[in-house]
Scaffold this motif. Structure first.
Motif, PDB file in Angstrom:
ATOM      1  N   LEU A  89       0.822  -1.210   0.000  1.00  0.00           N
ATOM      2  CA  LEU A  89       0.000   0.000   0.000  1.00  0.00           C
ATOM      3  C   LEU A  89       0.856   1.260   0.000  1.00  0.00           C
ATOM      4  O   LEU A  89       0.397   2.330   0.412  1.00  0.00           O
ATOM      5  CB  LEU A  89      -0.920   0.004   1.225  1.00  0.00           C
ATOM      6  CG  LEU A  89      -1.915  -1.153   1.343  1.00  0.00           C
ATOM      7  CD1 LEU A  89      -2.782  -0.975   2.586  1.00  0.00           C
ATOM      8  CD2 LEU A  89      -2.792  -1.236   0.106  1.00  0.00           C
ATOM      9  N   ILE A 131       0.464   0.220   7.249  1.00  0.00           N
ATOM     10  CA  ILE A 131      -0.709   1.015   6.910  1.00  0.00           C
ATOM     11  C   ILE A 131      -0.575   2.360   7.617  1.00  0.00           C
ATOM     12  O   ILE A 131      -0.212   2.418   8.787  1.00  0.00           O
ATOM     13  CB  ILE A 131      -2.013   0.334   7.360  1.00  0.00           C
ATOM     14  CG1 ILE A 131      -2.166  -1.052   6.742  1.00  0.00           C
ATOM     15  CG2 ILE A 131      -3.232   1.202   7.004  1.00  0.00           C
ATOM     16  CD1 ILE A 131      -3.373  -1.834   7.264  1.00  0.00           C
ATOM     17  N   GLY A 150       1.824   3.428  -2.190  1.00  0.00           N
ATOM     18  CA  GLY A 150       1.275   4.620  -2.828  1.00  0.00           C
ATOM     19  C   GLY A 150       0.222   5.298  -1.969  1.00  0.00           C
ATOM     20  O   GLY A 150       0.270   6.515  -1.740  1.00  0.00           O
ATOM     21  N   TYR A 151      -0.736   4.511  -1.487  1.00  0.00           N
ATOM     22  CA  TYR A 151      -1.776   5.038  -0.588  1.00  0.00           C
ATOM     23  C   TYR A 151      -1.149   5.592   0.688  1.00  0.00           C
ATOM     24  O   TYR A 151      -1.504   6.680   1.159  1.00  0.00           O
ATOM     25  CB  TYR A 151      -2.775   3.931  -0.257  1.00  0.00           C
ATOM     26  CG  TYR A 151      -3.560   4.179   1.004  1.00  0.00           C
ATOM     27  CD1 TYR A 151      -4.696   4.981   0.997  1.00  0.00           C
ATOM     28  CD2 TYR A 151      -3.154   3.607   2.224  1.00  0.00           C
ATOM     29  CE1 TYR A 151      -5.419   5.216   2.174  1.00  0.00           C
ATOM     30  CE2 TYR A 151      -3.868   3.842   3.390  1.00  0.00           C
ATOM     31  CZ  TYR A 151      -4.992   4.646   3.358  1.00  0.00           C
ATOM     32  OH  TYR A 151      -5.682   4.886   4.516  1.00  0.00           O
ATOM     33  N   ASN A 152      -0.225   4.824   1.264  1.00  0.00           N
ATOM     34  CA  ASN A 152       0.387   5.236   2.530  1.00  0.00           C
ATOM     35  C   ASN A 152       1.090   6.575   2.407  1.00  0.00           C
ATOM     36  O   ASN A 152       1.029   7.411   3.319  1.00  0.00           O
ATOM     37  CB  ASN A 152       1.380   4.168   2.994  1.00  0.00           C
ATOM     38  CG  ASN A 152       0.685   2.935   3.555  1.00  0.00           C
ATOM     39  OD1 ASN A 152      -0.473   2.988   3.954  1.00  0.00           O
ATOM     40  ND2 ASN A 152       1.401   1.821   3.574  1.00  0.00           N
ATOM     41  N   ARG A 153       1.771   6.801   1.300  1.00  0.00           N
ATOM     42  CA  ARG A 153       2.486   8.065   1.123  1.00  0.00           C
ATOM     43  C   ARG A 153       1.512   9.238   0.996  1.00  0.00           C
ATOM     44  O   ARG A 153       1.786  10.341   1.487  1.00  0.00           O
ATOM     45  CB  ARG A 153       3.405   7.993  -0.094  1.00  0.00           C
ATOM     46  CG  ARG A 153       4.658   7.138   0.148  1.00  0.00           C
ATOM     47  CD  ARG A 153       5.590   7.137  -1.052  1.00  0.00           C
ATOM     48  NE  ARG A 153       6.790   6.351  -0.778  1.00  0.00           N
ATOM     49  CZ  ARG A 153       7.867   6.815  -0.176  1.00  0.00           C
ATOM     50  NH1 ARG A 153       7.901   8.083   0.237  1.00  0.00           N
ATOM     51  NH2 ARG A 153       8.908   6.045   0.025  1.00  0.00           N
ATOM     52  N   VAL A 154       0.387   9.009   0.342  1.00  0.00           N
ATOM     53  CA  VAL A 154      -0.624  10.067   0.226  1.00  0.00           C
ATOM     54  C   VAL A 154      -1.162  10.431   1.603  1.00  0.00           C
ATOM     55  O   VAL A 154      -1.262  11.611   1.965  1.00  0.00           O
ATOM     56  CB  VAL A 154      -1.772   9.625  -0.709  1.00  0.00           C
ATOM     57  CG1 VAL A 154      -2.942  10.606  -0.622  1.00  0.00           C
ATOM     58  CG2 VAL A 154      -1.277   9.529  -2.152  1.00  0.00           C
ATOM     59  N   VAL A 155      -1.506   9.421   2.404  1.00  0.00           N
ATOM     60  CA  VAL A 155      -2.043   9.678   3.744  1.00  0.00           C
ATOM     61  C   VAL A 155      -0.963  10.266   4.642  1.00  0.00           C
ATOM     62  O   VAL A 155      -1.238  11.128   5.488  1.00  0.00           O
ATOM     63  CB  VAL A 155      -2.622   8.391   4.357  1.00  0.00           C
ATOM     64  CG1 VAL A 155      -3.169   8.659   5.761  1.00  0.00           C
ATOM     65  CG2 VAL A 155      -3.725   7.827   3.483  1.00  0.00           C
TER      66      VAL A 155
END
Length: 229
Positions: free
Chosen positions: A35, A148, A37-42
């Motif tokens: 995750l 996460i 990509g998602y983790n870096r955004v969050v």
């Protein structure tokens, strides 16, 4: 940990002071991070949330409320989390630690005026230990899964993320009033924590080439250490 006069850390937030102590210890190895990509955004969202909202509010709160009072508030919240630590000590068969937690709760809830003070630590040298359901799962061999990053709550992993649910259900704060009041109390605890630890996140971020991977790896190392203890 740092100076106890600066308050006790919250179970829900990353302990950046401990992360800072591990800067030279984190091994360079490939991490399973599906995750990413998602983790870096969050992670970027949380970073902006901290600098644009949490930090200014915490600084303003710190200017109004004296540090000694904020430390006492931190101790009171820690005392309220006794059931979480006690239950998980029992589940892991850490009977000595469970006894210490029980003794601390009785002494600090009475002589310590609801946990605002820590006579159990001062006079009996009874020190609390962080225990939660994520650690209990790890104690019995459940792997951490993958990293996460949760909005506002920050870094965790699949195992510890699942553990958030029973952590929430065991916490007395969940049952003190309706949802809105409980949420407000929890949010107040977090801002109180931030006000006592201003500068720690900035220090970690400033010294890391890639803050996301550093905090991710430091979190894993810190949790693995706590599970072994």
């Amino acid at each position: 940990r740092g100076n106890p006069a600066e308050g006790e850390p919250s179970a829900e937030l990353d302990d950046f002071e401990e992360f800072g102590d591990q800067k030279d210890e984190i091994p360079a190895k490939r991490v399973f991070d599906p995750l990413s990509g998602y983790n870096r955004v969050v992670f970027k969202f949380n970073d902006k949330f901290y600098f644009w909202l949490a930090k200014p509010l915490a600084k303003g709160y710190g200017m109004i409320v004296p540090q000694v009072a904020r430390v006492s508030v931190s101790k009171a919240f820690s005392n309220l989390r006794f059931p979480l630590r006690f239950v998980n000590c029992l589940l892991q068969l850490k009977m000595k630690k469970a006894g210490v937690e029980l003794g601390r709760f009785v002494v600090n809830s009475s002589a310590g005026i609801g946990g605002l003070f820590d006579p159990a630590g001062r006079y009996f040298s009874w020190r609390s230990s962080e225990e939660d359901f994520g650690q209990t799962l790890g104690h019995y061999g459940v792997g951490d899964g993958f990293p996460i990053v949760l909005p506002v709550l920050g870094q965790t992993n699949l195992r510890d993320g699942v553990g958030i649910v029973p952590n929430f259900l065991v916490s007395p704060i969940t049952y003190i009033a309706d949802f809105d009041t409980s949420f407000a109390v929890s949010a107040g605890e977090q801002f109180n924590y931030v006000s006592l630890h201003l500068g720690e996140y900035e220090s970690v971020k400033g010294d890391a080439l890639d803050p996301y991977t550093f905090i991710r790896d430091a979190y894993k190392q810190n949790r693995d250490k706590k599970i072994r203890e």
